[in-house]
Design a protein around this motif. Structure first.
Motif, PDB file in Angstrom:
ATOM      1  N   CYS A   1       0.604   4.506  -2.457  1.00 40.48           N
ATOM      2  CA  CYS A   1      -0.440   5.116  -1.881  1.00 40.48           C
ATOM      3  C   CYS A   1      -0.354   6.615  -2.384  1.00 40.48           C
TER       4      CYS A   1
ATOM      5  N   CYS B   1       0.056   5.110   6.559  1.00 42.21           N
ATOM      6  CA  CYS B   1       1.431   5.165   6.080  1.00 42.21           C
ATOM      7  C   CYS B   1       2.299   6.069   7.208  1.00 42.21           C
TER       8      CYS B   1
ATOM      9  N   CYS C   1      -2.102  10.075   4.664  1.00 45.89           N
ATOM     10  CA  CYS C   1      -2.370   8.951   5.079  1.00 45.89           C
ATOM     11  C   CYS C   1      -1.916   8.576   6.482  1.00 45.89           C
TER      12      CYS C   1
ATOM     13  N   GLN D   1      -2.192   9.265  -1.035  1.00 45.11           N
ATOM     14  CA  GLN D   1      -2.607  10.327  -0.014  1.00 45.11           C
ATOM     15  C   GLN D   1      -1.506  11.130   0.392  1.00 45.11           C
TER      16      GLN D   1
ATOM     17  N   HIS E   1       0.696  -1.136  -0.033  1.00 51.07           N
ATOM     18  CA  HIS E   1       0.024  -0.026  -0.095  1.00 51.07           C
ATOM     19  C   HIS E   1       0.994   1.095  -0.026  1.00 51.07           C
TER      20      HIS E   1
HETATM   21 ZN   LIG Z   1      -1.065   5.265   2.896  1.00 46.58          ZN
END
Ligand SMILES: [Zn+2]
Ligand SMILES: [Zn+2]
Length: 400
Positions: free
Chosen positions: A163, A172, A169, A165, A159
């Motif tokens: 990712c 993360c 995130c 974001q 992910h």
């Molecule tokens: Zn993420």
């Protein structure tokens, strides 16, 4: 306009309304009106129809083919209500054995939750206080020392690579901080990757201000769930039970059964409540066992303060919680704030293993818990976690 006396319908009506021929000259309209008035003003007694299901529905079955099944509204609601002592419908494919609804879609299968440590782990590095962040540091440390949680975060590598974001995130950020605690070689780290997202986690949280650890945990888990769900398309169309199959909820989520018994007619009203932690009152207790016993004990509600749906009146009642479905990891938070605004700093003793069986509604579901514990600066209970990995028993942790 009066109906003709020769009209056969009018004649029949006149006859049925009043057999007295002396009134035959009165207009039919006015006689109908007075009869209707009598019918409206008279008291109507209703009787129960008895077994309506078999007397009417069974008779209709041969007449109609049901082509659309009614929607089960319980699937759409978070709290499922059940009346009385109905039997659990195991044969219903929409429900689990314990009677709770099945999600339409499973996002993270329960089988992917690994309770014991996977791979090489060491005790994580300490965290520096970066401005009244003891609540944040202790919450992160507690979560990072739950193997199931740490295993899942590490498995989020794919992910992280895709990712989109960026800095937004929380998953993360949590993963990066966990890895930092493992790779620092023992020197303390600063949890910037999480601290910088404080306003994202909850806009009420203010950097530099002291916050409540339990409140922060709730916001943090919710923010991680939101981050996790955002990777799925049409997530807003998922039913509530599907949304509860995130890794966080598979690890921390459980169901309580809340029962209220009417002391007048003995009717038992049952509701299920989803939970991710137990918030225990410790004012009168000095051990975790006492606090748990108290939480799950039968309590008398305020006299005549409960509206019984069976009696349909205000009655006295008792209330009791049971664990309907235990979480994989039971999170327990101790209420350390007193009503006067002070903090209860007394020590609460707990054993390395506790048994939840006496609190379970279905006592065939065995739940033995080992302990990991986090204070604001001390780590204890690391060994029991390793034991737990071998025994595959259940684990819980606490946040002060
Ligand atoms: Zn993420
Ligand atoms: Zn009642």
């Amino acid at each position: 306009m009066p109906a003709s006396i020769c009209d056969p319908v009018s004649s029949a009506l006149r006859l049925s309304l009043n057999a007295d021929e002396s009134q035959s000259t009165t207009s039919l309209d006015s006689r109908l009106y007075s009869s209707t008035k009598i019918a409206h003003l008279s008291k109507i007694e209703f009787e129960e129809s008895g077994d309506y299901q078999s007397s009417v529905f069974d008779g209709l079955k041969s007449k109609y083919n049901v082509v659309i099944r009614p929607k089960k509204s319980a699937l759409e609601t978070k709290v499922l209500k059940k009346e009385g002592n109905q039997n659990i419908l195991n044969s219903d494919n929409n429900k689990y054995e314990d009677g709770l609804p099945r999600p339409k879609r499973v996002l993270f299968p329960l089988e992917k939750v690994h309770l014991g440590w996977q791979g090489m782990w060491t005790v994580g590095a300490g965290m520096q206080n970066v401005g009244n962040t003891c609540y944040l540091n202790s919450t992160l440390q507690a979560l990072y020392h739950v193997p199931a949680f740490a295993n899942w975060l590490v498995s989020e590598g794919p992910h992280v690579e895709k990712c989109n974001q960026h800095e937004g995130c929380v998953v993360c950020g949590m993963r990066a901080t966990l890895l930092a605690t493992q790779k620092s070689g023992g020197s303390p780290i600063k949890p910037w990757q999480v601290y910088s997202k404080l306003r994202l986690i909850c806009r009420h949280l203010t950097p530099g201000r002291q916050e409540d650890a339990h409140e922060f945990l709730r916001y943090l888990v919710e923010a991680m769930e939101k981050s996790y769900l955002s990777r799925f398309i049409n997530v807003e169309k998922l039913d509530q039970y599907s949304k509860e199959t995130t890794p966080l909820n598979q690890i921390l989520g459980g169901y309580l059964r809340s029962t209220v018994r009417c002391l007048s007619c003995q009717h038992l009203s049952t509701t299920y409540q989803h939970f991710q932690d137990l918030l225990l009152d410790i004012r009168k207790h000095s051990t975790l066992d006492e606090a748990l016993d108290s939480f799950f004990s039968r309590e008398r509600l305020e006299d005549l303060g409960y509206k019984c749906e069976a009696c349909n009146k205000k009655v006295s009642a008792t209330k009791q919680f049971f664990i309907e479905r235990a979480p994989m990891i039971l999170c327990i938070a101790l209420k350390r704030f007193s009503l006067t605004g002070g903090k209860l700093s007394k020590q609460i003793q707990f054993r390395k293993k506790i048994c939840l069986n006496k609190y379970m509604h279905n006592r065939n579901n065995q739940s033995n818990l080992s302990t990991t514990y986090m204070g604001s600066s001390t780590i204890r209970g690391y060994e029991p976690i390793e034991d737990a990995a071998k025994e595959q028993s259940w684990i819980f942790f606490m946040v002060i």
